[in-house]
Write a protein that holds these residues in place. Structure first.
Motif, mmCIF file in Angstrom:
data_model
loop_
_atom_site.group_PDB
_atom_site.id
_atom_site.type_symbol
_atom_site.label_atom_id
_atom_site.label_comp_id
_atom_site.label_asym_id
_atom_site.label_seq_id
_atom_site.Cartn_x
_atom_site.Cartn_y
_atom_site.Cartn_z
ATOM 1 N N UNK A 45 0.852 -1.176 0.000
ATOM 2 C CA UNK A 45 0.000 0.000 0.000
ATOM 3 C C UNK A 45 0.896 1.237 0.000
ATOM 4 N N UNK A 46 1.022 1.831 -1.177
ATOM 5 C CA UNK A 46 1.873 3.010 -1.305
ATOM 6 C C UNK A 46 1.044 4.237 -0.916
ATOM 7 N N UNK A 47 1.304 4.778 0.257
ATOM 8 C CA UNK A 47 0.513 5.914 0.748
ATOM 9 C C UNK A 47 0.875 7.214 0.051
ATOM 10 N N UNK A 48 -0.019 8.200 0.174
ATOM 11 C CA UNK A 48 0.182 9.476 -0.532
ATOM 12 C C UNK A 48 1.492 10.145 -0.114
ATOM 13 N N UNK A 49 1.775 10.185 1.202
ATOM 14 C CA UNK A 49 2.968 10.920 1.649
ATOM 15 C C UNK A 49 4.236 10.234 1.164
ATOM 16 N N UNK A 101 -0.429 -10.849 2.087
ATOM 17 C CA UNK A 101 -0.410 -9.815 3.126
ATOM 18 C C UNK A 101 -0.401 -8.444 2.472
ATOM 19 N N UNK A 102 -0.981 -7.479 3.193
ATOM 20 C CA UNK A 102 -0.919 -6.088 2.741
ATOM 21 C C UNK A 102 0.027 -5.364 3.694
ATOM 22 N N UNK A 103 1.014 -4.665 3.133
ATOM 23 C CA UNK A 103 1.919 -3.908 4.008
ATOM 24 C C UNK A 103 2.023 -2.472 3.524
ATOM 25 N N UNK A 104 2.456 -1.627 4.440
ATOM 26 C CA UNK A 104 2.733 -0.250 4.059
ATOM 27 C C UNK A 104 3.906 0.238 4.895
ATOM 28 N N UNK A 105 4.678 1.149 4.340
ATOM 29 C CA UNK A 105 5.777 1.708 5.122
ATOM 30 C C UNK A 105 5.333 2.960 5.870
ATOM 31 N N UNK A 106 4.024 3.252 5.767
ATOM 32 C CA UNK A 106 3.503 4.417 6.487
ATOM 33 C C UNK A 106 2.702 3.917 7.685
ATOM 34 N N UNK A 107 3.150 4.278 8.889
ATOM 35 C CA UNK A 107 2.478 3.800 10.101
ATOM 36 C C UNK A 107 1.022 4.248 10.125
#
Ligand SMILES: Cc1cc2nc3c(=O)[nH]c(=O)nc-3n(C[C@H](O)[C@H](O)[C@H](O)COP(=O)(O)OP(=O)(O)OC[C@H]3O[C@@H](n4cnc5c(N)ncnc54)[C@H](O)[C@@H]3O)c2cc1C
Ligand code: SF4
Ligand code: SF4
Lengths: 476, 403
Positions: free
Chosen positions: B177-181, B244-250
């Protein structure tokens, strides 16, 4: 005078950002943690946030001129509407004025402004190997000014007593704006001082009705190096107070002794089943502190003495295990509300104090009252000095229950007086218990009134609190 | 949909107004009066729900003074979810006191990836022409506009392929999940995430049709918009069949974990996944020599209760990992909070910066892009050369894959 006009006058004394006059801001000063405040809206006319004695003094002069009530406030963690404007007026929020001005290690004392929060003071003192012993459950929020004004204490009052034992001197702004130092003039650093009338004691526990405390000189003690804890389980309630007496008579003074009765044990197990307390009529938790050798010896003694009456006793000095044992006691206040899904624990009739010899009787009588009024009550507290916290649990949405709770609370208060105790062991009188002041003190209550009239002839200093109300009952 | 105020009634009624939450609220610590306490916010929400106060811009202003950092919710002995109550009150206010600008930004632009990319492009051009500096200088723009710093030329989604195969054997197929920030501000961190996952045996899929996680909408009261985003995103992942779904944004991770729309999907926190993979497959790790410290993002430590895994990772990869005082204290960013309440935000930040300096670390690692942005801004303002990076970037270096 309207809020705007008052605001303008106050802004001559305080910078504008420290005067709050908007409706919304004032409303946010209409509560403390008392039950009564949930059903009344005591909105002040203005709120000010002082940072100097001069400001407070100027404020009192203005208030005297204008005959406006002034209500000191710390963190608003009180349970008695003590810091609320029950007759309108200006609330003085002292909680932001929180400097620890000096730790005088050589003289074992500390000088602080009223807003310093209790745990922050102790964190600071720990750096010097010192501590201020009274330890209210509200340590994370209550101010030392509030503690002095309420003569607060806590779990360890058994050994360390209450706030009053540590107050060496105060700076107080009187209702007319005059500033005095009690306990010796400005440069007094004596630990013992019996000259003159003890005005310090007069102001400790005065709940803000005699003046505003603006600086506090406190005696501090060396921090104990070790702690240990014992948990004892009893199948009969009567055995618990008896065990406490056995310990005292063996010459041991624990730093704290807490009781949980069946209702409290049940509430804790419902709230956090993993704590899994044994079902019993009572559980006692003893804490001892001091040097490591003394703690170990006292712990063993307690385990042995209490073991004669208890079903089981566990002694621990390992911090993790102590934290485990303590968990039950520390969640009980909250757990109480979980007795039923729609329940709220209320802070009313919550703080009676009875003679040590009658604790069992008091607990049994409270159970009967709880049944009579059909209101669940969870009992726990500082059995070591007879201070019982009764936590009524009700649905706040039901006006019938609220009414029953009020009746129950009245009965609990009267029970305490009848048993030779007091309506309040540590939380204070404020506006929620002043109708009992005459019953508790008789003629002495009238002398209190005379004192108040002498210092505050205009009755502008936190009116409607602590003293017997005019005509018997006064709900502001 | 998150719960509305009515649904939270039992919760706010249970608040005994004890004030314990005063001891942890970073906003209260700066403002220092009752109006900024968590207890006060619950009280206002209560009055709003019962109609005792009218929904207006003053109430909105009061309730905007919350970072949604959850320190209070965690501290509260009665476990009152203060942050949820504030969010629900904001949603009610957004309906009753609508703000056209916020609606435009949070409903119309931020919900559509293309428009957001366009807005970012426009911002970048403004910055290239120096107009932002001029605007700040002339005070046409609020000071918070300086926060994001210079936007990188190319957002992450234009650099990283939609599918990155695992290096060697494929052990796991993860949806990233590539977040906006991360996308617009820290493409290098995104690249590290993908590279590290791949080198640990993950096939990494970045679905191009992903939208914002919904947190900015939730925080500003646009609950329906947030819910629509969560639905759309969860559908994308369900179709992809990832393990799994991961993101580097907490913040994104916390939001996805808490979205009811994501029920049944496995959202895994990145540092926990990485630690598990490293412990299982023990790849060779080089060591970072410089002193490193760690800042706990609120949305990791308080929202997800994760504090050990990121530290464990750093201990594995850094010769000199040191704890700073107040590592879990909020940095004062709170998304849009720093824009609306720049001065308060900076006062909260100053304490953090002082603790970073005191630690003597040359690198601060953390795992939330908004924290990175805020910490960099603060360190620069203090003339401090300490670097702030995403934990995964350090890992990227030690796994021998310079990014
Ligand atoms: C969860 C919880 C646990 C508690 N546990 C304990 C406990 O174990 N022991 C205990 O004793 N109490 C306890 N209390 C009650 C309360 O916290 C104490 O009475 C505390 O000392 C009040 O401090 P405060 O700063 O909040 O004062 P406030 O509530 O703001 O004020 C209390 C009274 O003091 C007056 N006052 C405050 N500051 C000044 C000043 N500078 N000058 C003059 N008057 C002033 C006010 O007018 C008011 O009458 C508890 C409360 C809660 C909510
Ligand atoms: S939110 Fe929790 S900590 Fe804060 S006043 Fe209410 S019950 Fe106390
Ligand atoms: S979420 Fe954070 S900022 Fe908001 S009230 Fe709670 S502690 Fe304060």
């Amino acid at each position: 005078m309207g809020h705007q006009d008052l605001g303008v006058e106050l802004k001559r004394i305080f910078p504008p950002e420290r005067v709050l006059t908007s409706e919304l801001e004032r409303r946010m000063y209409s509560y403390d943690s008392s039950f009564m405040a949930r059903f009344h809206s005591f909105v002040p006319d203005a709120v000010v946030l002082p940072r100097s004695t001069q400001e407070v003094s100027a404020l009192m002069k203005l208030a005297s001129q204008r005959r406006i009530p002034v209500i000191p406030r710390g963190a608003g963690s009180g349970e008695t509407c003590g810091c609320l404007a029950v007759r309108g007026g200006i609330v003085v929020d002292l909680s932001a004025w929180d400097a620890i001005e000096e730790v005088d290690v050589a003289n074992m004392q500390v000088f602080a402004r009223p807003g310093v929060v209790h745990y922050k003071l102790n964190e600071h003192l720990a750096g010097f190997g010192l501590f201020f012993p009274p330890d209210p459950g509200s340590t994370r929020m209550c101010t030392v000014g509030g503690m002095v004004a309420n003569n607060s204490s806590g779990l360890r009052a058994v050994k360390y007593g209450t706030t009053e034992q540590y107050v060496l001197g105060l700076e107080v702004v009187l209702p007319d704006g005059q500033v005095i130092q009690t306990g010796g003039s400005n440069n007094c650093r004596a630990l013992k001082n019996v000259s003159g009338l003890n005005l310090t004691k007069l102001f400790v526990g005065s709940e803000g009705v005699l003046g505003i405390i603006t600086r506090i000189r406190l005696r501090v003690w060396p921090r104990p190096k070790a702690r240990g804890m014992a948990m004892a389980v009893f199948s009969e309630l009567e055995q618990a107070p008896a065990a406490v007496l056995d310990v005292y008579q063996s010459g041991i003074l624990p730093s704290g002794i807490e009781i949980l009765d069946t209702s409290a044990i049940q509430a804790i197990n419902m709230y956090k089943p993993e704590i899994n307390l044994p079902s019993a009529e009572a559980i006692l938790i003893f804490e001892v502190d001091g040097n490591p050798a003394g703690v170990a010896w006292e712990g063993q003694q307690i385990a042995e003495i209490v073991g004669r009456r208890a079903v089981s006793v566990e002694w621990a000095t390992d911090p993790a295990r102590m934290a485990d044992l303590w968990r039950g006691r520390s969640v009980v206040a909250v757990a109480a509300a979980r007795l039923r899904p729609d329940g709220s624990r209320i802070f009313a009739g919550e703080d009676i104090s009875v003679p040590l010899s009658r604790v069992t009787e008091a607990l049994r009588r409270i159970k009967e009252l709880s049944r009579k009024h059909d209101v669940a009550v969870v009992n726990y507290g500082h059995i070591g000095d007879g201070n019982i916290h009764t936590a009524p649990v009700i649905n706040l949405d039901s006006s019938a229950e609220v009414q029953r709770a009020n009746a129950l609370v009245d009965d609990i208060h009267r029970l305490a007086i009848a048993m030779g105790g007091s309506t309040t062991g540590e939380h204070g009188v404020g506006a929620v218990r002043n109708q009992y002041t005459m019953d508790e003190h008789g003629e002495a209550a009238l002398v209190m009134k005379q004192l108040k009239e002498t210092l505050d002839p205009l009755n502008i200093m936190n009116p409607g609190k602590l003293l017997p109300p005019e005509g018997g009952k006064d709900r502001a | 949909m998150p719960e509305d105020l009515e649904g939270l009634k039992e919760q706010y009624l249970r608040c005994v107004r004890c004030g314990q939450c005063r001891s942890v609220c970073p906003v209260f610590e700066v403002v220092k009066n009752e109006t900024a306490t968590p207890r006060g916010k619950v009280f206002l929400a209560h009055l709003l729900a019962t109609g005792e106060i009218e929904a207006n811009s003053q109430v909105q202003a009061q309730l905007s003074r919350c970072l949604l950092c959850r320190s209070c919710s965690k501290e509260c002995p009665s476990a009152i979810p203060v942050h949820q109550i504030v969010t629900a009150a904001r949603a009610e206010l957004a309906v009753k006191v609508p703000s056209p600008v916020k609606r435009l930004v949070f409903r119309k632009i931020w919900t559509r990836p293309r428009r957001l990319a366009l807005a970012a492009g426009v911002t970048r051009n403004i910055q290239a022409l120096g107009l932002d500096k001029l605007g700040l200088y002339l005070r046409l723009l609020p000071p918070g506009f300086a926060l994001p710093g210079r936007l990188p030329r190319r957002p992450a989604h234009t650099i990283i392929p939609a599918i990155t195969p695992a290096t060697g054997e494929t052990r796991l197929r993860v949806g990233y999940f590539l977040g906006c920030s991360t996308n617009f501000l820290f493409p290098a961190a995104a690249a590290s995430t993908v590279a590290v996952l791949s080198s640990l045996g993950c096939e990494v899929v970045i679905p191009p049709e992903l939208k914002c996680c919904g947190l900015p909408q939730l925080a500003s009261g646009e609950a329906a918009a947030a819910s629509a985003l969560a639905s759309a995103n969860s559908e994308v992942f369900r179709r992809l069949n990832v393990q799994a779904v991961v993101s580097d944004c907490a913040s994104c991770t916390a939001t996805l974990k808490e979205s009811p729309e994501f029920d049944g999907l496995k959202v895994t926190e990145l540092s926990e996944l990485l630690l598990e993979l490293i412990q299982k497959y023990s790849p060779g790790l080089k060591q970072i020599q410089k002193p490193v410290t760690y800042h706990d993002p609120c949305h990791l430590a308080k929202a997800q209760g994760i504090t050990a895994a990121p530290r464990e990772l750093l201990r594995l990869t850094c010769m000199d990992f040191r704890e700073m005082d107040g590592a879990a204290d909020c940095c004062g960013s709170g998304g849009a909070f720093a824009l609306y309440h720049y001065r308060t935000s900076m006062s909260i930040l100053n304490k953090k910066i002082a603790n970073i300096k005191k630690s003597g670390a040359e690198i601060v690692a953390t795992s939330c892009p908004t924290c990175i942005m805020q910490l960099r801004h603060g360190l620069a303002a203090h003339g401090c050369k300490t670097d702030v990076v995403h934990t995964v970037e350090l890992l990227g270096k030690t796994l021998g894959r310079e990014t």
